[in-house]
Design an enzyme around this catalytic site. Sequence first.
Site, PDB file in Angstrom:
ATOM      1  N   GLU A 185       0.822  -1.208   0.000  1.00  0.00           N
ATOM      2  CA  GLU A 185       0.000   0.000   0.000  1.00  0.00           C
ATOM      3  C   GLU A 185       0.863   1.267   0.000  1.00  0.00           C
ATOM      4  O   GLU A 185       0.504   2.277  -0.614  1.00  0.00           O
ATOM      5  CB  GLU A 185      -0.945  -0.009   1.200  1.00  0.00           C
ATOM      6  CG  GLU A 185      -2.102  -0.979   1.085  1.00  0.00           C
ATOM      7  CD  GLU A 185      -1.703  -2.432   1.326  1.00  0.00           C
ATOM      8  OE1 GLU A 185      -2.503  -3.331   1.005  1.00  0.00           O
ATOM      9  OE2 GLU A 185      -0.582  -2.647   1.837  1.00  0.00           O
ATOM     10  N   HIS A 229     -10.268  -5.797   9.105  1.00  0.00           N
ATOM     11  CA  HIS A 229     -10.849  -5.645   7.772  1.00  0.00           C
ATOM     12  C   HIS A 229     -12.227  -4.976   7.813  1.00  0.00           C
ATOM     13  O   HIS A 229     -12.996  -5.103   6.869  1.00  0.00           O
ATOM     14  CB  HIS A 229     -10.995  -7.014   7.078  1.00  0.00           C
ATOM     15  CG  HIS A 229      -9.697  -7.685   6.766  1.00  0.00           C
ATOM     16  ND1 HIS A 229      -8.938  -8.321   7.728  1.00  0.00           N
ATOM     17  CD2 HIS A 229      -9.023  -7.814   5.597  1.00  0.00           C
ATOM     18  CE1 HIS A 229      -7.858  -8.823   7.157  1.00  0.00           C
ATOM     19  NE2 HIS A 229      -7.881  -8.528   5.872  1.00  0.00           N
TER      20      HIS A 229
END
Length: 326
Positions: free
Chosen positions: A60, A129
């Site tokens: 990321e 998540h």
Amino acid sequence: MAQLRYGAAIGQALADAMQDDPTVVIMGEDIAGAGGSFGITRGLLDKFGPERVIDTPISEAAIAGMAVGAAMSGLKPVLEIMFMDFTTLAMDAMVNQAAKARFMFGAQVSVPMVLRTPHGGGLSAGPQHSQCLEAWFAHVPGLKVVCPSGPANAYGLLRAAIADPDPVVFVEHKGLYAMRDEVPEVLAPIPLGQAAVVRSGEHVTVVAYGAAVALAMQTAEQLASESISVEVIDLQTIQPWDEAAVLASLAKTGHLVVVHEAVEAFGVGAEIAARMAELGFSYLKGPIVRVGAPFMPVPFSAELEATYRPSVSRLIAAVRKALGKE
């Protein structure tokens, strides 16, 4: 009117933006052939090729850093971070680079990029998540933060975000991707920073964004049977948020409730409550009430997660508290 899914509306907005502007590129993990974890970018590789639909390494930090450089070099990158939880790994590029470039270079450079990422629970995906971290980004000068509630504004807000000269964090609720709703035959950009009154009411204002808008609408329907008239405002853009629209509604109703799925403490609701207490104190007829998640990680268990997330019953209780009807 036509029917369109929330996820498909986002995909269509990407395709239309890429068709209209050759500088728009998209990048992220498995977004090309696989179409991303939720299938949003499926079909774009065949239409626009690997030069504009770019699969990246599982990093990321690298994706965000590449996007910042591309934006400062004349492209309009749209990067996808698979889950909002993993924007933690992109914070340096977003907070220290993208958000600061215009200021540090004396407005000689802009960073026209969009970071797309899904937040929220409902899928039993657990504490790493399911987080809603939009308040982090809203706290950073130089970043804009958007969170659509349905297909029509998902399309319109994303088109506006891509066209914006500054970095935008575009937050999508993963539980809404399959949501289908009516949209206009011709979809158009929706200006950033404008809220929408999605239900008119007289007795209390409920401000929401993202998936919480549907929760607010369900609450309004139930309370209507008790002759409680709820005005629902869809914030649409979190930063900058539409203070004027919320203040105008508060002036009409005299009561305010703010609901979001993110943790209640230090959240978007806290900012709205503080500003309305400052600007709209003379309009208030009762306490401003917030509804959000408790100060703890998101549970794995479906039963515990359902209790953790805001519900219609909790929002009804909050409206009654605001109205002094506990």
